[in-house]
Design an enzyme around this catalytic site. Sequence first.
Site, PDB file in Angstrom:
ATOM      1  N   ALA A  64      -5.295   1.012  -3.219  1.00 42.20           N
ATOM      2  CA  ALA A  64      -4.813   1.215  -4.588  1.00 42.20           C
ATOM      3  C   ALA A  64      -3.287   1.090  -4.540  1.00 42.20           C
ATOM      4  CB  ALA A  64      -5.234   2.588  -5.087  1.00 42.20           C
ATOM      5  N   GLY A 109      -8.417   1.837  -1.054  1.00 38.23           N
ATOM      6  CA  GLY A 109      -9.223   1.217  -2.116  1.00 38.23           C
ATOM      7  C   GLY A 109      -9.792  -0.134  -1.720  1.00 38.23           C
ATOM      8  N   GLU A 112     -12.816   0.622   0.247  1.00 40.22           N
ATOM      9  CA  GLU A 112     -13.794   1.142  -0.726  1.00 40.22           C
ATOM     10  C   GLU A 112     -14.402   0.011  -1.554  1.00 40.22           C
ATOM     11  OE1 GLU A 112     -10.706   3.963  -2.048  1.00 40.22           O
ATOM     12  OE2 GLU A 112     -12.234   5.494  -1.856  1.00 40.22           O
ATOM     13  N   GLU A 132      -5.644   7.431   3.259  1.00 36.70           N
ATOM     14  CA  GLU A 132      -5.173   8.261   2.138  1.00 36.70           C
ATOM     15  C   GLU A 132      -4.608   9.621   2.540  1.00 36.70           C
ATOM     16  OE1 GLU A 132      -7.914   6.441   2.073  1.00 36.70           O
ATOM     17  OE2 GLU A 132      -8.158   5.467   0.121  1.00 36.70           O
TER      18      GLU A 132
HETATM   19  N1  CAA Z   1       0.330  -0.398  -2.828  1.00 29.51           N
HETATM   20  C1  CAA Z   1       1.442  -0.998  -3.291  1.00 29.51           C
HETATM   21  N2  CAA Z   1       2.111  -1.922  -2.599  1.00 29.51           N
HETATM   22  C2  CAA Z   1       1.625  -2.259  -1.393  1.00 29.51           C
HETATM   23  C3  CAA Z   1       0.472  -1.668  -0.859  1.00 29.51           C
HETATM   24  C4  CAA Z   1      -0.213  -0.704  -1.636  1.00 29.51           C
HETATM   25  N3  CAA Z   1      -1.334  -0.140  -1.235  1.00 29.51           N
HETATM   26  N4  CAA Z   1       0.256  -2.199   0.372  1.00 29.51           N
HETATM   27  C5  CAA Z   1       1.247  -3.085   0.584  1.00 29.51           C
HETATM   28  N5  CAA Z   1       2.077  -3.124  -0.471  1.00 29.51           N
HETATM   29  C6  CAA Z   1       3.277  -3.935  -0.651  1.00 29.51           C
HETATM   30  C7  CAA Z   1       4.424  -3.390   0.181  1.00 29.51           C
HETATM   31  O1  CAA Z   1       5.061  -2.325  -0.483  1.00 29.51           O
HETATM   32  C8  CAA Z   1       5.295  -4.613   0.312  1.00 29.51           C
HETATM   33  O2  CAA Z   1       5.999  -4.788  -0.879  1.00 29.51           O
HETATM   34  P1  CAA Z   1       7.560  -5.245  -0.851  1.00 29.51           P
HETATM   35  O3  CAA Z   1       7.542  -6.596  -0.191  1.00 29.51           O
HETATM   36  O4  CAA Z   1       7.937  -5.291  -2.304  1.00 29.51           O
HETATM   37  O5  CAA Z   1       8.278  -4.225  -0.042  1.00 29.51           O
HETATM   38  C9  CAA Z   1       4.286  -5.751   0.404  1.00 29.51           C
HETATM   39  O6  CAA Z   1       3.062  -5.239  -0.126  1.00 29.51           O
HETATM   40  C10 CAA Z   1       4.018  -6.193   1.834  1.00 29.51           C
HETATM   41  O7  CAA Z   1       3.675  -5.040   2.579  1.00 29.51           O
HETATM   42  P2  CAA Z   1       4.413  -4.592   3.935  1.00 29.51           P
HETATM   43  O8  CAA Z   1       5.812  -5.084   3.952  1.00 29.51           O
HETATM   44  O9  CAA Z   1       4.196  -3.138   4.102  1.00 29.51           O
HETATM   45  O10 CAA Z   1       3.561  -5.438   4.997  1.00 29.51           O
HETATM   46  P3  CAA Z   1       3.296  -5.046   6.527  1.00 29.51           P
HETATM   47  O11 CAA Z   1       2.652  -6.245   7.140  1.00 29.51           O
HETATM   48  O12 CAA Z   1       4.518  -4.494   7.164  1.00 29.51           O
HETATM   49  O13 CAA Z   1       2.213  -3.860   6.471  1.00 29.51           O
HETATM   50  C11 CAA Z   1       0.222  -2.750   5.697  1.00 29.51           C
HETATM   51  C12 CAA Z   1       0.950  -4.104   5.951  1.00 29.51           C
HETATM   52  C13 CAA Z   1      -0.052  -2.075   7.036  1.00 29.51           C
HETATM   53  C14 CAA Z   1      -1.079  -3.068   4.984  1.00 29.51           C
HETATM   54  C15 CAA Z   1       1.118  -1.839   4.831  1.00 29.51           C
HETATM   55  O14 CAA Z   1       1.553  -2.594   3.696  1.00 29.51           O
HETATM   56  C16 CAA Z   1       0.459  -0.589   4.340  1.00 29.51           C
HETATM   57  O15 CAA Z   1       0.307   0.349   5.098  1.00 29.51           O
HETATM   58  N6  CAA Z   1       0.048  -0.558   3.050  1.00 29.51           N
HETATM   59  C17 CAA Z   1      -0.502   0.600   2.427  1.00 29.51           C
HETATM   60  C18 CAA Z   1      -1.928   0.845   2.888  1.00 29.51           C
HETATM   61  C19 CAA Z   1      -2.468   2.117   2.260  1.00 29.51           C
HETATM   62  O16 CAA Z   1      -1.976   3.199   2.509  1.00 29.51           O
HETATM   63  N7  CAA Z   1      -3.520   1.976   1.441  1.00 29.51           N
HETATM   64  C20 CAA Z   1      -4.145   3.085   0.783  1.00 29.51           C
HETATM   65  C21 CAA Z   1      -3.565   3.268  -0.571  1.00 29.51           C
HETATM   66  S1  CAA Z   1      -4.129   4.777  -1.336  1.00 29.51           S
HETATM   67  C22 CAA Z   1      -5.638   4.413  -1.996  1.00 29.51           C
HETATM   68  O17 CAA Z   1      -6.183   3.342  -1.829  1.00 29.51           O
HETATM   69  C23 CAA Z   1      -6.225   5.507  -2.813  1.00 29.51           C
HETATM   70  C24 CAA Z   1      -7.636   5.308  -3.191  1.00 29.51           C
HETATM   71  O18 CAA Z   1      -8.558   5.481  -2.419  1.00 29.51           O
HETATM   72  C25 CAA Z   1      -7.975   4.998  -4.551  1.00 29.51           C
END
Ligand code: CAA
Length: 258
Positions: A64, A109, A112, A132
């Site tokens: 998400a 998400g 999921e 999460e």
């Molecule tokens: N939400 C918003 N933006 C996201 C995102 C997310 N879940 N995942 C990645 N992005 C964005 C980053 O912020 C980044 O944006 P900018 O270029 O503007 O800075 C862009 O995508 C590229 O990401 P990274 O630079 O972080 O890429 P990376 O290769 O270094 O890392 C990754 C990749 C490991 C997937 C890392 O992006 C990451 O950890 N993302 C978040 C994963 C996460 O925590 N997901 C769970 C979200 S909570 C949820 O899903 C709740 C639910 O159950 C409903």
Amino acid sequence: MAYENIRLEKDGAVATLYVDRPKALNALNTKTLQEMEAALHTIGTDVRVLIVTGGGEKAFVAGADIAEMAALPEAQAQEFGALGHRVFAMLEALPVPTIAAVNGFALGGGCELALACDFIYASEKAKLGLPEVGLGVIPGFGGTQRLTRAVGRARAKELVFTGERIDAAKAKEIGLVLEVLPADALMAHCRAVAEKLMKNSPLAIAKAKRVIEAGADLELKVANELERKTFGELFGSEDQREGMKAFLEKRTASFTGK
Ligand code: CAA
């Protein structure tokens, strides 16, 4: 219909839904979820299999959208969670088989979303997980429940409590992913599976899907009763008559889904 964050492509009777917001690794914001909901509403009887995958090279769906969620007050977070649940429940309830082609990160998400599909196939470069708790929340689009049903409580707790990402091989080992394919072979594999499914009766598959899904939440005796009733009902269908007649006539069945 033109979408901003998704694409819905149809190739014959196989539809492919791309979550396509690569600049945010296909993260699910409200707009993306709303577009997915609208797209799922357009899936009609012309579609026999739905493949769900991620646009771009890197991600299936990285979760998400954290940028959108970060400042949400509780009431709006409830609405956001409800939207995700509604869309994934709709996906899960489609009468056609659904295949998640996990082509990269499937986190939170994203994992999921894959869990709401019938089959999950992953590329060798896929990474899956539910991170999460590291963000101070829990999985919010069905992960605590669908993951537990898919891999059992202990594995689900391990993944949810550690928040660790696992690779595709490990995901296959624990039964989350069915097969692991080289990245460039993933979509071809999913399409080949779709072709196989389309040889069978769409009506029988839809009924089998419903009985498996509904039965999983019922006591065995009640679930078996649902199976018995549905089996019998299918003898009122054209597909049953055609399927059995074709077998006896030693020819390929031609199903209509009726
Ligand atoms: N939400 C918003 N933006 C996201 C995102 C997310 N879940 N995942 C990645 N992005 C964005 C980053 O912020 C980044 O944006 P900018 O270029 O503007 O800075 C862009 O995508 C590229 O990401 P990274 O630079 O972080 O890429 P990376 O290769 O270094 O890392 C990754 C990749 C490991 C997937 C890392 O992006 C990451 O950890 N993302 C978040 C994963 C996460 O925590 N997901 C769970 C979200 S909570 C949820 O899903 C709740 C639910 O159950 C409903």
